[in-house]
Design a protein around this motif. Structure first.
Motif, PDB file in Angstrom:
ATOM      1  N   UNK A  77      19.818 -14.745  42.989  1.00 26.00           N
ATOM      2  CA  UNK A  77      18.638 -13.953  42.670  1.00 26.00           C
ATOM      3  C   UNK A  77      17.854 -14.736  41.627  1.00 26.00           C
ATOM      4  N   UNK A  78      16.719 -14.203  41.198  1.00 22.79           N
ATOM      5  CA  UNK A  78      15.878 -14.974  40.279  1.00 22.79           C
ATOM      6  C   UNK A  78      16.503 -15.101  38.893  1.00 22.79           C
ATOM      7  N   UNK A  79      17.330 -14.121  38.506  1.00 22.74           N
ATOM      8  CA  UNK A  79      18.047 -14.110  37.219  1.00 22.74           C
ATOM      9  C   UNK A  79      17.148 -13.852  36.008  1.00 22.74           C
ATOM     10  N   UNK A  84      15.174  -6.397  36.494  1.00 23.25           N
ATOM     11  CA  UNK A  84      16.329  -5.894  37.233  1.00 23.25           C
ATOM     12  C   UNK A  84      17.511  -6.848  37.155  1.00 23.25           C
ATOM     13  N   UNK A  85      17.262  -8.133  37.315  1.00 18.62           N
ATOM     14  CA  UNK A  85      18.367  -9.093  37.208  1.00 18.62           C
ATOM     15  C   UNK A  85      18.992  -9.049  35.814  1.00 18.62           C
ATOM     16  N   UNK A  86      18.163  -8.986  34.793  1.00 26.15           N
ATOM     17  CA  UNK A  86      18.684  -8.939  33.429  1.00 26.15           C
ATOM     18  C   UNK A  86      19.467  -7.658  33.165  1.00 26.15           C
ATOM     19  N   UNK A  87      19.142  -6.597  33.916  1.00 29.69           N
ATOM     20  CA  UNK A  87      19.847  -5.326  33.766  1.00 29.69           C
ATOM     21  C   UNK A  87      21.083  -5.244  34.653  1.00 29.69           C
ATOM     22  N   UNK A  88      21.397  -6.313  35.375  1.00 31.99           N
ATOM     23  CA  UNK A  88      22.549  -6.293  36.265  1.00 31.99           C
ATOM     24  C   UNK A  88      22.294  -5.600  37.583  1.00 31.99           C
ATOM     25  N   UNK A  89      21.019  -5.489  37.954  1.00 31.85           N
ATOM     26  CA  UNK A  89      20.636  -4.856  39.218  1.00 31.85           C
ATOM     27  C   UNK A  89      20.068  -5.926  40.154  1.00 31.85           C
ATOM     28  N   UNK A  90      20.862  -6.966  40.358  1.00 30.15           N
ATOM     29  CA  UNK A  90      20.378  -8.112  41.131  1.00 30.15           C
ATOM     30  C   UNK A  90      19.974  -7.747  42.551  1.00 30.15           C
ATOM     31  N   UNK A 149      18.146  -5.483  43.422  1.00 29.81           N
ATOM     32  CA  UNK A 149      16.744  -5.061  43.401  1.00 29.81           C
ATOM     33  C   UNK A 149      15.863  -6.125  42.743  1.00 29.81           C
ATOM     34  N   UNK A 150      16.271  -7.369  42.818  1.00 27.30           N
ATOM     35  CA  UNK A 150      15.531  -8.480  42.207  1.00 27.30           C
ATOM     36  C   UNK A 150      14.066  -8.442  42.629  1.00 27.30           C
ATOM     37  N   UNK A 151      13.170  -8.535  41.631  1.00 27.66           N
ATOM     38  CA  UNK A 151      11.731  -8.534  41.906  1.00 27.66           C
ATOM     39  C   UNK A 151      11.114  -9.916  41.702  1.00 27.66           C
ATOM     40  N   UNK A 152      11.931 -10.915  41.435  1.00 29.77           N
ATOM     41  CA  UNK A 152      11.429 -12.275  41.288  1.00 29.77           C
ATOM     42  C   UNK A 152      10.976 -12.834  42.625  1.00 29.77           C
ATOM     43  N   UNK A 172      23.636 -14.055  54.217  1.00 33.45           N
ATOM     44  CA  UNK A 172      23.297 -14.737  55.472  1.00 33.45           C
ATOM     45  C   UNK A 172      21.919 -14.289  55.923  1.00 33.45           C
ATOM     46  N   UNK A 173      21.359 -15.030  56.895  1.00 28.57           N
ATOM     47  CA  UNK A 173      20.026 -14.741  57.422  1.00 28.57           C
ATOM     48  C   UNK A 173      18.968 -14.777  56.320  1.00 28.57           C
ATOM     49  N   UNK A 174      19.091 -15.783  55.455  1.00 30.00           N
ATOM     50  CA  UNK A 174      18.131 -15.973  54.374  1.00 30.00           C
ATOM     51  C   UNK A 174      18.051 -17.469  54.075  1.00 30.00           C
ATOM     52  N   UNK A 175      17.072 -17.830  53.263  1.00 30.18           N
ATOM     53  CA  UNK A 175      16.971 -19.214  52.811  1.00 30.18           C
ATOM     54  C   UNK A 175      17.410 -19.279  51.355  1.00 30.18           C
ATOM     55  N   UNK A 176      18.366 -20.152  51.073  1.00 26.21           N
ATOM     56  CA  UNK A 176      18.839 -20.311  49.713  1.00 26.21           C
ATOM     57  C   UNK A 176      17.861 -21.101  48.869  1.00 26.21           C
ATOM     58  N   UNK A 177      18.066 -21.071  47.571  1.00 24.18           N
ATOM     59  CA  UNK A 177      17.188 -21.804  46.666  1.00 24.18           C
ATOM     60  C   UNK A 177      17.351 -23.313  46.826  1.00 24.18           C
ATOM     61  N   UNK A 178      18.430 -23.731  47.525  1.00 27.56           N
ATOM     62  CA  UNK A 178      18.619 -25.149  47.825  1.00 27.56           C
ATOM     63  C   UNK A 178      17.872 -25.582  49.080  1.00 27.56           C
ATOM     64  N   UNK A 179      17.160 -24.651  49.712  1.00 25.91           N
ATOM     65  CA  UNK A 179      16.395 -24.970  50.905  1.00 25.91           C
ATOM     66  C   UNK A 179      17.184 -24.906  52.192  1.00 25.91           C
ATOM     67  N   UNK A 180      18.477 -24.572  52.111  1.00 28.63           N
ATOM     68  CA  UNK A 180      19.318 -24.459  53.292  1.00 28.63           C
ATOM     69  C   UNK A 180      19.441 -22.998  53.711  1.00 28.63           C
ATOM     70  N   UNK A 181      19.562 -22.731  55.017  1.00 28.36           N
ATOM     71  CA  UNK A 181      19.833 -21.359  55.442  1.00 28.36           C
ATOM     72  C   UNK A 181      21.185 -20.896  54.897  1.00 28.36           C
ATOM     73  N   UNK A 182      21.262 -19.636  54.558  1.00 32.15           N
ATOM     74  CA  UNK A 182      22.547 -19.091  54.136  1.00 32.15           C
ATOM     75  C   UNK A 182      23.337 -18.661  55.363  1.00 32.15           C
TER      76      UNK A 182
END
Length: 358
Positions: free
Chosen positions: A103-105, A109-115, A117-120, A128-138
């Protein structure tokens, strides 16, 4: 770890089961995991639960998917390798990974431990079925290994078998979070709508929290199961008397059913200031007349899994109370059959893949 798991300076090639296109059968293949970073751990996956959402994702019921797709977000395993900067885990630790791996960290929400609901930017990165921050599919847990940031892994108590613990990472936290947030406990009357993979965890957890638990199911077919799991009462929603006799009864109702129910009727079962929480995700919008909400100052709410602190809290709670999922362990080559059985309601109550068969 299988003999098809190899490593080089850049990436890892891992055996997995994937759908190559929407609605395609899952078949054995290999996928690429990222190289182990400074704060990454490698999890030797032992078990991976099958969630109904896996079928929705493969079928693109909730939007366009990324293929090939390796489902699975109920992952339990053992740490087999750690990056040089890892401080939370060591080789041999029992860990789990749920529905998101980053998550954005930085958002509130991330700072509150509600990752969850990340709004970053981009929101939470799903397993899975997402793109990781490394640019690779999860790619998810229907695989031999997972590489994940140490912060997004959870500790599984020694008191819980890994196979029964795997579904806690989605089904367990999906029910624990609303039950905890809306105060299920002694003196509270809680209803769980549906006794499937989600609902059976709700019964177990609400009972352990000390609430008086009622299962609301379409028929009485699973009544004996529900009572054994900890329900105090079991009522059929196909019987109109259920809605008249239980009107105004419950402090909290958690709806686990992914179907178009008459939510107005269920809201009428709430006491004044009661809450109906929707955790099942129907394919189509549901309808609700506002009148029963207004006449009892009742609320309709939603809830989605849990953040990292709450998920660890849930695992510790389940470890303390000896709560695992009711499971049927299958071999990887049975995944497609399990999907069909799950759609037919033919499981008590969660399929779990033995990852050693991948």
């Amino acid at each position: 770890m299988t003999n098809e798991t190899t490593q080089n300076a850049a990436t890892r090639t891992v055996a997995a089961y994937a759908a190559q296109q929407p609605d395609a059968p899952l078949a054995r293949t290999t996928v690429t995991r990222r190289a182990v970073g400074e704060h990454d751990i490698v999890i030797d996956i032992k078990y991976s639960g099958i969630c109904h959402s896996d079928i929705h994702q493969v079928g693109e019921d909730w939007g366009t998917g990324i293929f090939p797709m390796v489902p699975g977000h109920e992952i339990a395993g053992v740490v087999s390798e750690v990056g040089p900067g890892v401080t939370r885990w060591k080789v041999g630790d029992r860990v789990g990974v749920g529905c998101f791996v980053d998550s954005c960290r930085e958002c509130d929400n991330c700072k509150a431990g509600l990752q969850q609901y990340c709004t970053g930017e981009g929101g939470a990165v799903f397993t899975y079925n997402a793109m990781g921050k490394d640019g690779l599919p999860t790619y998810g847990g229907y695989a031999a290994e997972l590489v994940v940031d140490e912060a997004y892994a959870l500790g599984i108590p020694d008191s819980l078998p890994l196979d029964a613990a795997a579904p806690l990472l989605c089904a367990g936290i999906t029910l624990y979070s609303p039950l905890a947030h809306w105060g299920a406990g002694p003196g509270k009357k809680v209803a769980i709508v549906g006794l499937g993979g989600l609902g059976h965890m709700g019964v177990k957890i609400a009972h352990a929290m000390g609430a008086e638990v009622t299962v609301l199911s379409q028929s009485l077919r699973k009544r004996e199961d529900g009572l054994k799991l900890g329900a105090d009462h079991y009522r059929a929603t196909s019987d109109p008397a259920t809605f008249s006799e239980l009107a105004g009864s419950f402090d909290l109702i958690v709806n686990t059913v992914s179907a178009d129910l008459d939510l107005s009727a269920y809201v009428g079962l709430l006491r004044t200031d009661g809450t109906l929480v929707q955790v099942g995700m129907p394919e189509k919008p549901v309808t609700l007349h506002p009148y029963p909400l207004a006449t009892g100052r009742r609320s309709l709410a939603g809830s989605m899994i849990g953040g990292l602190p709450e998920t660890q809290e849930m695992l510790d709670f389940c470890g303390e109370h000896g709560i695992g999922a009711e499971i049927e362990v299958i071999r990887a080559e049975q995944i497609n059959e399990a999907y069909q059985r799950l759609l037919a309601g033919d499981v008590r109550f969660r399929f779990v893949i033995d990852a050693s068969t991948i």
